[in-house]
Motif scaffolding. Structure first.
Motif, PDB file in Angstrom:
ATOM      1  N   LYS A 133       0.813  -1.223   0.000  1.00  0.00           N
ATOM      2  CA  LYS A 133       0.000   0.000   0.000  1.00  0.00           C
ATOM      3  C   LYS A 133       0.846   1.272   0.000  1.00  0.00           C
ATOM      4  N   TYR A 134       1.990   1.248   0.733  1.00  0.00           N
ATOM      5  CA  TYR A 134       2.787   2.461   0.926  1.00  0.00           C
ATOM      6  C   TYR A 134       4.204   2.269   0.393  1.00  0.00           C
ATOM      7  N   LEU A 135       4.578   3.045  -0.621  1.00  0.00           N
ATOM      8  CA  LEU A 135       5.930   2.964  -1.179  1.00  0.00           C
ATOM      9  C   LEU A 135       6.994   3.325  -0.146  1.00  0.00           C
ATOM     10  N   GLN A 136       6.635   4.143   0.822  1.00  0.00           N
ATOM     11  CA  GLN A 136       7.619   4.556   1.822  1.00  0.00           C
ATOM     12  C   GLN A 136       8.152   3.384   2.649  1.00  0.00           C
ATOM     13  N   CYS A 137       7.421   2.281   2.675  1.00  0.00           N
ATOM     14  CA  CYS A 137       7.905   1.105   3.403  1.00  0.00           C
ATOM     15  C   CYS A 137       9.217   0.585   2.824  1.00  0.00           C
ATOM     16  N   PHE A 138       9.477   0.892   1.548  1.00  0.00           N
ATOM     17  CA  PHE A 138      10.679   0.393   0.882  1.00  0.00           C
ATOM     18  C   PHE A 138      11.861   1.346   0.999  1.00  0.00           C
ATOM     19  N   VAL A 139      11.683   2.441   1.691  1.00  0.00           N
ATOM     20  CA  VAL A 139      12.754   3.439   1.783  1.00  0.00           C
ATOM     21  C   VAL A 139      13.687   3.080   2.939  1.00  0.00           C
ATOM     22  N   PRO A 140      14.990   2.906   2.669  1.00  0.00           N
ATOM     23  CA  PRO A 140      15.939   2.689   3.764  1.00  0.00           C
ATOM     24  C   PRO A 140      15.807   3.795   4.802  1.00  0.00           C
ATOM     25  N   ILE A 141      15.921   3.446   6.062  1.00  0.00           N
ATOM     26  CA  ILE A 141      15.546   4.378   7.125  1.00  0.00           C
ATOM     27  C   ILE A 141      16.398   5.646   7.130  1.00  0.00           C
ATOM     28  N   GLU A 142      17.674   5.561   6.759  1.00  0.00           N
ATOM     29  CA  GLU A 142      18.501   6.768   6.677  1.00  0.00           C
ATOM     30  C   GLU A 142      17.905   7.765   5.689  1.00  0.00           C
ATOM     31  N   LEU A 143      17.415   7.237   4.568  1.00  0.00           N
ATOM     32  CA  LEU A 143      16.822   8.109   3.557  1.00  0.00           C
ATOM     33  C   LEU A 143      15.450   8.606   4.004  1.00  0.00           C
ATOM     34  N   LEU A 144      14.717   7.733   4.698  1.00  0.00           N
ATOM     35  CA  LEU A 144      13.401   8.109   5.193  1.00  0.00           C
ATOM     36  C   LEU A 144      13.486   9.303   6.136  1.00  0.00           C
ATOM     37  N   LEU A 145      14.534   9.330   6.962  1.00  0.00           N
ATOM     38  CA  LEU A 145      14.664  10.383   7.966  1.00  0.00           C
ATOM     39  C   LEU A 145      15.176  11.700   7.392  1.00  0.00           C
ATOM     40  N   GLN A 146      15.778  11.653   6.199  1.00  0.00           N
ATOM     41  CA  GLN A 146      16.442  12.857   5.706  1.00  0.00           C
ATOM     42  C   GLN A 146      15.922  13.370   4.366  1.00  0.00           C
ATOM     43  N   CYS A 147      15.041  12.614   3.717  1.00  0.00           N
ATOM     44  CA  CYS A 147      14.569  13.015   2.392  1.00  0.00           C
ATOM     45  C   CYS A 147      13.139  13.557   2.442  1.00  0.00           C
ATOM     46  N   SER A 148      12.799  14.381   1.463  1.00  0.00           N
ATOM     47  CA  SER A 148      11.437  14.885   1.348  1.00  0.00           C
ATOM     48  C   SER A 148      10.483  13.750   1.008  1.00  0.00           C
ATOM     49  N   VAL A 149       9.207  13.962   1.242  1.00  0.00           N
ATOM     50  CA  VAL A 149       8.215  12.926   0.925  1.00  0.00           C
ATOM     51  C   VAL A 149       8.246  12.602  -0.561  1.00  0.00           C
ATOM     52  N   LYS A 150       8.430  13.635  -1.386  1.00  0.00           N
ATOM     53  CA  LYS A 150       8.486  13.397  -2.839  1.00  0.00           C
ATOM     54  C   LYS A 150       9.644  12.465  -3.190  1.00  0.00           C
ATOM     55  N   ASP A 151      10.822  12.716  -2.600  1.00  0.00           N
ATOM     56  CA  ASP A 151      11.969  11.843  -2.854  1.00  0.00           C
ATOM     57  C   ASP A 151      11.731  10.446  -2.275  1.00  0.00           C
TER      58      ASP A 151
ATOM     59  N   LEU B 228      21.584   4.873  -4.793  1.00  0.00           N
ATOM     60  CA  LEU B 228      20.438   5.497  -4.109  1.00  0.00           C
ATOM     61  C   LEU B 228      20.914   6.529  -3.094  1.00  0.00           C
ATOM     62  N   HIS B 229      21.866   6.134  -2.276  1.00  0.00           N
ATOM     63  CA  HIS B 229      22.346   7.033  -1.226  1.00  0.00           C
ATOM     64  C   HIS B 229      23.074   8.239  -1.819  1.00  0.00           C
ATOM     65  N   GLN B 230      23.872   8.010  -2.848  1.00  0.00           N
ATOM     66  CA  GLN B 230      24.593   9.122  -3.475  1.00  0.00           C
ATOM     67  C   GLN B 230      23.641  10.112  -4.117  1.00  0.00           C
ATOM     68  N   GLN B 231      22.541   9.606  -4.671  1.00  0.00           N
ATOM     69  CA  GLN B 231      21.595  10.476  -5.357  1.00  0.00           C
ATOM     70  C   GLN B 231      20.740  11.291  -4.389  1.00  0.00           C
ATOM     71  N   TYR B 232      20.352  10.681  -3.286  1.00  0.00           N
ATOM     72  CA  TYR B 232      19.331  11.317  -2.444  1.00  0.00           C
ATOM     73  C   TYR B 232      19.828  11.828  -1.088  1.00  0.00           C
ATOM     74  N   LEU B 233      21.055  11.492  -0.713  1.00  0.00           N
ATOM     75  CA  LEU B 233      21.542  11.951   0.586  1.00  0.00           C
ATOM     76  C   LEU B 233      22.702  12.918   0.423  1.00  0.00           C
ATOM     77  N   PRO B 234      22.777  13.929   1.270  1.00  0.00           N
ATOM     78  CA  PRO B 234      24.005  14.731   1.312  1.00  0.00           C
ATOM     79  C   PRO B 234      25.171  13.803   1.643  1.00  0.00           C
ATOM     80  N   LYS B 235      26.336  14.111   1.132  1.00  0.00           N
ATOM     81  CA  LYS B 235      27.479  13.216   1.317  1.00  0.00           C
ATOM     82  C   LYS B 235      27.793  13.039   2.791  1.00  0.00           C
TER      83      LYS B 235
END
Length: 535
Positions: A339-357, A527-534
């Motif tokens: 039901k929710y795509l956010q379930c597939f987001v690694p938690i580091e990215l979940l905590l630091q990325c926008s909902v759109k990302d 994924l991490h390089q694209q969506y997280l600050p270094k």
């Protein structure tokens, strides 16, 4: 019986014979710090009060009050729980013996060093001294108010106190204080990783083995500890943000109220789509002259280098994620993943990325692992692969790469892939029928290092050869800093470097390979390089 005089008094242990591996000396329930009760609740451990006469050391000390995170049972324990156990093949060896210091896992919420799970027979048979410990867990060990009274990390400071006890006393048990290897699994492995950068532990050990853990994963770093403490207080009926009121409230609570608490502080936690460790190591604030166990950023600490000269082994099991399978299946979490795509987001990215990302990341991960299929019993295999990378493998491999880049400490990487009738945790989590028959779950490595009373030993089975192989790898590393020093296992385990990334697959056979899960790892790194600050 056997007597030993240590710094605090005389201990009387026992000589155990007719055991697997032959005779050894056992000293159980040895206090390494004062009981952390009354005004000492939540405080750093204090020195033991010496005793007169002879103290019996034939039974384990009490374990910390807790609820078992795997089996859900509330374990009878005590606040008076700072005890350790020492097992040695000789009290007067010709040459002091290497020491292996075990730190149990259990999510910083449960566990003990007791011999029911961590029987010493296999390791002591390899001519090392083994020390196992209890430390404070859950609220007692990891509550943090960000105040001088409760700065956090009490359980980690317990571990440091036990390491200091070893330096002071292990020679009386035939051990070499200058050759101590710390090792631990899961939260115990994360503990080892923290000890490698803690200002309190420099000089207390020579080598380190990190099993299925590290300190880069979000589960090993306390998220908003003060907010968590306030949420725990609310769950117990106290709604306040005042420092003094919170401290007095927690100090006055009966111990049974502080066991088995769940206190979510995010919607994601409330959904329960993954195992969250609500209490663990925190970034300590400075208060006067108090010793801080850990402070700063874990990535920065690792990039700046671990303790000088310490050699490291680190690894993971093939199907780490199977630990979550039975839990997720029972709770009906598969439906939420669909039901929710956010379930597939690694938690580091979940905590630091926008909902759109987050939505874009979730879509990429879902398509990578499942294509156009749903998450279900039929797709458990890719699901476990995803969970394995999400909770552990990605961060273990990042840890190895960052450490290798510093090029200052010898590093050995492994994948634990043994599958026999001894795989206790695979059987408990009931994942094998869905993983094409083979499964090596989180914690399955433990029964090849320790004589677990729940898993009978068959010395005529192939699994006994696996026990011999694993204990030799571990103890040779502890003795020499090289796990395959004499060639007797038919393989030479090379150190890990960035050029070839060689590692050892510890399976029913031993095999050297390179570039672990290369394509999978590259997907996660991108994924991490694209969506997280270094980092």
């Amino acid at each position: 019986m056997a007597k030993v005089r240590i710094s605090d008094g005389v201990l009387e242990g026992e000589i155990l014979d007719n055991v697997i591996g032959g005779k050894y000396y056992s000293f159980k329930g040895v206090p390494y710090a004062a009981p952390p009760v009354g005004e000492l609740r939540f405080k750093a451990p204090q020195p033991v009060k010496p005793w007169d006469g002879i103290r019996s050391a034939t039974a384990h000390g009490p374990i910390c009050c807790q609820r078992d995170i795997f089996f859900g049972t509330v374990e009878t324990g005590s606040e008076d729980c700072l005890y350790l156990n020492v097992y040695t093949p000789s009290l007067e060896p010709k040459k002091p013996l290497p020491v292996m210091f075990w730190i149990h896992g259990g999510g910083f919420l449960s566990g003990s060093g007791n011999s029911h799970t961590y029987g010493p027979d296999f390791l002591v048979n390899q001519n090392v001294v083994l020390v196992t410990i209890n430390y404070r867990v859950e609220v007692l060990g990891f509550l943090c108010l960000d105040t001088e009274d409760v700065p956090g990390n009490a359980g980690m400071k317990d571990q440091v106190a036990a390491l200091r006890w070893v330096q002071k006393n292990i020679e009386h048990f035939g051990g070499d204080a200058n050759n101590v290897t710390i090792f631990g699994e899961s939260a115990g492995g994360a503990s080892v990783a923290y000890h490698l950068v803690s200002p309190m532990t420099k000089g207390l050990f020579k080598r380190a083995i990190i099993q299925s853990g590290q300190n880069l994963s979000q589960w090993s770093r306390c998220f908003e500890p003060r907010l968590r403490a306030e949420a725990i207080a609310r769950s117990l009926g106290e709604d306040t943000t005042d420092d003094k009121e919170l401290y007095e409230f927690f100090k006055s609570q009966p111990i049974d109220k502080l066991v088995g608490i769940t206190a979510p502080i995010t919607v994601e936690e409330e959904l329960g789509i993954r195992i969250n460790l609500i209490l663990c190591v925190t970034d300590e604030k400075k208060f006067g002259d108090n010793e801080r166990y850990f402070y700063g950023d874990v990535y920065e600490k690792l990039r700046n280098g671990i303790h000088e000269g310490v050699e490291v082994m680190i690894g993971y099991t093939t199907h780490e994620g199977a630990i979550q399978f039975n839990f997720l299946k029972k709770e009906g979490i598969f439906d939420k993943y669909n039901k929710y795509l956010q379930c597939f987001v690694p938690i580091e990215l979940l905590l630091q990325c926008s909902v759109k990302d987050q939505m874009a990341i979730g879509k990429k991960v879902k398509e990578h692992y499942f294509g156009n299929k749903k998450v279900s019993i039929e797709t458990v295999d890719p699901f476990i692969k995803y969970i394995t990378m999400q909770i552990l493998q990605y961060d273990v491999l990042q840890y190895a790469k960052i450490l290798a880049k510093t090029n200052t400490n010898r590093l050995f990487l492994y994948q634990f892939d043994i599958d026999t009738e001894r795989n206790k945790y695979t059987d408990h989590f009931k994942a094998r029928p869905y993983t094409k028959g083979k499964c090596v779950c989180h914690c399955d490595d433990l029964v090849y290092l320790f004589n677990d009373e729940d898993v009978p030993v068959n010395i005529n089975a192939d699994s006994y050869k696996m026990i011999k192989n694993v204990t030799k790898l571990w103890t040779d590393f502890a003795k020499f800093g090289n796990p395959t020093t004499d060639g007797s296992l038919g393989v030479e385990w090379p150190t890990f470097d960035l050029e070839r990334q060689k590692f050892l697959i510890i399976g029913n056979e031993l095999t050297v390979a390179e570039f672990p899960d290369k394509e999978e790892l590259e997907f996660w790194e991108q994924l991490h390089q694209q969506y997280l600050p270094k980092k």
